[in-house]
Design a protein around this motif. Structure first.
Motif, PDB file in Angstrom:
ATOM      1  N   ASN A  15    -106.248  11.448   5.372  1.00 10.35           N
ATOM      2  CA  ASN A  15    -106.855  11.194   4.104  1.00 10.35           C
ATOM      3  C   ASN A  15    -108.257  12.344   4.185  1.00 10.35           C
ATOM      4  N   ALA A  16    -108.776  12.412   2.961  1.00  6.06           N
ATOM      5  CA  ALA A  16    -109.777  13.540   3.025  1.00  6.06           C
ATOM      6  C   ALA A  16    -111.016  12.890   3.862  1.00  6.06           C
ATOM      7  N   GLY A  17    -111.601  13.807   4.701  1.00  7.77           N
ATOM      8  CA  GLY A  17    -112.505  13.371   5.813  1.00  7.77           C
ATOM      9  C   GLY A  17    -112.004  12.837   7.024  1.00  7.77           C
ATOM     10  N   ASP A  18    -110.588  12.853   7.257  1.00  4.34           N
ATOM     11  CA  ASP A  18    -110.071  12.681   8.565  1.00  4.34           C
ATOM     12  C   ASP A  18    -110.033  13.563   9.377  1.00  4.34           C
ATOM     13  N   ILE A  19    -110.527  13.345  10.462  1.00  7.65           N
ATOM     14  CA  ILE A  19    -110.182  14.449  11.772  1.00  7.65           C
ATOM     15  C   ILE A  19    -109.557  13.770  12.907  1.00  7.65           C
ATOM     16  N   VAL A  20    -108.511  14.489  13.200  1.00  7.45           N
ATOM     17  CA  VAL A  20    -107.746  13.943  14.747  1.00  7.45           C
ATOM     18  C   VAL A  20    -108.578  14.512  15.810  1.00  7.45           C
ATOM     19  N   SER A  21    -109.421  13.626  16.597  1.00  4.38           N
ATOM     20  CA  SER A  21    -110.207  14.074  17.751  1.00  4.38           C
ATOM     21  C   SER A  21    -109.470  14.148  19.251  1.00  4.38           C
ATOM     22  N   ALA A  22    -108.179  13.422  19.171  1.00  7.21           N
ATOM     23  CA  ALA A  22    -107.661  13.426  20.367  1.00  7.21           C
ATOM     24  C   ALA A  22    -106.198  13.102  20.230  1.00  7.21           C
ATOM     25  N   LEU A  23    -105.254  12.891  21.058  1.00 11.91           N
ATOM     26  CA  LEU A  23    -103.855  12.349  21.374  1.00 11.91           C
ATOM     27  C   LEU A  23    -103.912  11.629  22.727  1.00 11.91           C
ATOM     28  N   ARG A  24    -103.481  10.514  22.419  1.00 17.67           N
ATOM     29  CA  ARG A  24    -103.140   9.408  23.488  1.00 17.67           C
ATOM     30  C   ARG A  24    -101.649   9.326  23.571  1.00 17.67           C
ATOM     31  N   ILE A  25    -101.402   9.407  24.922  1.00 18.15           N
ATOM     32  CA  ILE A  25     -99.926   9.192  25.218  1.00 18.15           C
ATOM     33  C   ILE A  25    -100.022   8.359  26.290  1.00 18.15           C
ATOM     34  N   PRO A  26     -99.185   7.270  26.115  1.00 22.90           N
ATOM     35  CA  PRO A  26     -98.986   6.080  27.048  1.00 22.90           C
ATOM     36  C   PRO A  26     -98.304   6.659  28.368  1.00 22.90           C
ATOM     37  N   VAL A  27     -98.241   5.795  29.501  1.00 24.41           N
ATOM     38  CA  VAL A  27     -97.613   6.201  30.872  1.00 24.41           C
ATOM     39  C   VAL A  27     -96.201   5.942  30.555  1.00 24.41           C
ATOM     40  N   PRO A  28     -95.013   7.020  30.588  1.00 27.03           N
ATOM     41  CA  PRO A  28     -93.916   6.947  30.277  1.00 27.03           C
ATOM     42  C   PRO A  28     -93.109   6.196  31.409  1.00 27.03           C
ATOM     43  N   ALA A  29     -91.794   5.525  31.131  1.00 25.16           N
ATOM     44  CA  ALA A  29     -90.989   4.831  31.942  1.00 25.16           C
ATOM     45  C   ALA A  29     -90.815   5.548  32.918  1.00 25.16           C
ATOM     46  N   PRO A  30     -90.838   4.789  34.287  1.00 27.34           N
ATOM     47  CA  PRO A  30     -90.706   5.720  35.475  1.00 27.34           C
ATOM     48  C   PRO A  30     -89.263   6.142  35.735  1.00 27.34           C
ATOM     49  N   GLY A  31     -89.074   7.263  36.318  1.00 28.03           N
ATOM     50  CA  GLY A  31     -87.912   7.743  36.455  1.00 28.03           C
ATOM     51  C   GLY A  31     -87.128   8.390  35.249  1.00 28.03           C
ATOM     52  N   HIS A  32     -87.916   8.496  34.371  1.00 27.95           N
ATOM     53  CA  HIS A  32     -87.288   9.223  33.051  1.00 27.95           C
ATOM     54  C   HIS A  32     -86.888  10.572  33.249  1.00 27.95           C
ATOM     55  N   ALA A  33     -86.013  11.035  32.372  1.00 31.60           N
ATOM     56  CA  ALA A  33     -85.524  12.308  32.366  1.00 31.60           C
ATOM     57  C   ALA A  33     -85.700  12.837  31.205  1.00 31.60           C
ATOM     58  N   SER A  34     -85.653  14.541  30.760  1.00 32.48           N
ATOM     59  CA  SER A  34     -85.977  14.730  29.462  1.00 32.48           C
ATOM     60  C   SER A  34     -85.600  16.259  29.492  1.00 32.48           C
ATOM     61  N   ARG A  35     -85.526  16.848  28.291  1.00 34.81           N
ATOM     62  CA  ARG A  35     -85.248  18.376  27.951  1.00 34.81           C
ATOM     63  C   ARG A  35     -85.510  18.379  26.625  1.00 34.81           C
ATOM     64  N   TYR A  36     -85.945  19.649  26.380  1.00 36.83           N
ATOM     65  CA  TYR A  36     -86.436  20.276  25.140  1.00 36.83           C
ATOM     66  C   TYR A  36     -85.754  21.568  25.145  1.00 36.83           C
ATOM     67  N   ILE A  37     -84.814  22.021  24.058  1.00 39.64           N
ATOM     68  CA  ILE A  37     -83.994  22.994  23.983  1.00 39.64           C
ATOM     69  C   ILE A  37     -84.455  23.545  22.553  1.00 39.64           C
ATOM     70  N   LYS A  38     -84.748  24.903  22.496  1.00 37.03           N
ATOM     71  CA  LYS A  38     -85.083  25.647  21.442  1.00 37.03           C
ATOM     72  C   LYS A  38     -84.184  26.731  21.008  1.00 37.03           C
ATOM     73  N   LEU A  39     -83.734  26.767  19.827  1.00 39.12           N
ATOM     74  CA  LEU A  39     -82.858  27.826  19.405  1.00 39.12           C
ATOM     75  C   LEU A  39     -83.845  28.699  18.639  1.00 39.12           C
ATOM     76  N   GLY A  40     -84.103  29.733  18.858  1.00 40.51           N
ATOM     77  CA  GLY A  40     -84.704  30.867  18.194  1.00 40.51           C
ATOM     78  C   GLY A  40     -83.968  32.197  18.100  1.00 40.51           C
TER      79      GLY A  40
END
Length: 311
Positions: free
Chosen positions: A182-207
């Motif tokens: 909303n008007a006047g809102d400011i995002v001051s931080a990002l919180r990310i919880p601890v992920p599942a142990p042993g997780h695997a991941s991938r980001y593929i970007k086509l440019g």
């Protein structure tokens, strides 16, 4: 209100020039979140907060954004904080640049998907200014780091006129360049919880080129063991540049949870992701091409994540 200069920079009036200068604007450095929120709420169509400015100044130069006031928020309390706790997870201050994320050993160990995505953003020089929170608040459907933050269940910490609240990123985006703020809102931080142990991941970007381009299609995939899923594995998928907002293909995630993970189920999930995508035609690629690449890249990303989990 804090320091102010009028004007900071004056540019060419003819916006048809190949490289127009910046328009006139007032530079404001508020002393507190309260000051910043009140000023933004009092000038909803004229004021814009900025952090690294990598998008702000380009869009102002090109005449897309025409705000009269820019509020520099980098000096506000906590904006440069970067901390990890084994229970609470990761806290990223809004002014933390992407190179700090990439260089942090704990983030590399616990949140490798975020690092992988951040590495694909622009160049090293720009990443020394660009921020994760800025990438989120710009709300571009092509934002490279948004998918990782969503897959990790990230939450935006928002300072507003009525105090501090948290907004889950999965419901944060409402359209291209539009969020629940909303008007006047400011995002001051990002919180990310601890992920599942042993997780695997991938980001593929086509440019269009190997480094630094906006995504024609971006696919984020994260997998982890989950005994409540029929397959024993839960996948989180986020697609970039193929919908008005960063897209979670829910049906594709359900296919991977409700049947054994095989080549056939991965193909079925990738087709469901393709069906969920609603891309547009633009100078970087046609809608048809994007949909086909969603199917191909989801299949590739999920297969690679599944191989990591098995290995």
């Amino acid at each position: 209100m804090g320091k102010r200069m009028l004007p900071l920079e004056s540019g060419a009036k003819n916006m048809h020039q190949p490289t127009p200068g910046l328009p006139e604007f007032s530079y404001i450095r508020p002393a507190s979140f309260e000051e910043a929120s009140h000023f933004l709420s009092e000038h909803p169509l004229e004021a814009r907060p900025f952090l690294g400015g990598t998008d702000t100044f380009v869009r102002m130069r090109d005449g897309i954004w025409k705000e009269k006031y820019l509020l520099d928020l980098k000096a506000l309390p906590g904006m440069l904080d970067l901390a990890f706790d084994e229970r609470a997870g990761l806290l990223v201050g809004a002014a933390v640049n992407m190179n700090r994320i990439i260089a942090n050993p704990e983030i590399n160990a616990v949140y490798p998907l975020l690092v992988e995505a951040a590495r694909t953003v622009a160049s090293y020089q720009l990443r020394s200014r660009a921020t994760i929170v800025g990438n989120i608040c710009n709300a571009s459907p092509a934002g490279d780091t948004i998918g990782a933050c969503m897959a990790y269940d990230g939450v935006a910490v928002v300072n507003g006129l009525n105090g501090v609240r948290e907004e889950p990123l999965r419901t944060f985006f409402v359209g291209p360049g539009k969020t629940v703020l909303n008007a006047g809102d400011i995002v001051s931080a990002l919180r990310i919880p601890v992920p599942a142990p042993g997780h695997a991941s991938r980001y593929i970007k086509l440019g269009r080129n190997a480094v630094g381009d906006l995504a024609i299609v971006g696919v984020t995939a994260l997998g982890f063991a989950d005994k409540t899923a029929v397959s024993g594995t839960r996948f989180r998928l986020v697609l970039a540049s193929v919908a008005p907002v960063p897209l979670v293909p829910v049906e594709a995630e359900e296919i991977l949870a409700c049947a054994p993970i095989t080549k056939d189920s991965i193909k079925a999930a990738s087709k469901a992701a393709e069906a969920a995508a609603t891309p547009i035609n633009d100078t970087r690629g046609s809608a048809r091409y994007r949909k086909l690449m969603v199917r191909n890249l989801v299949e590739k990303a999920v297969t690679e994540v599944w191989q990591q989990l098995k290995g």
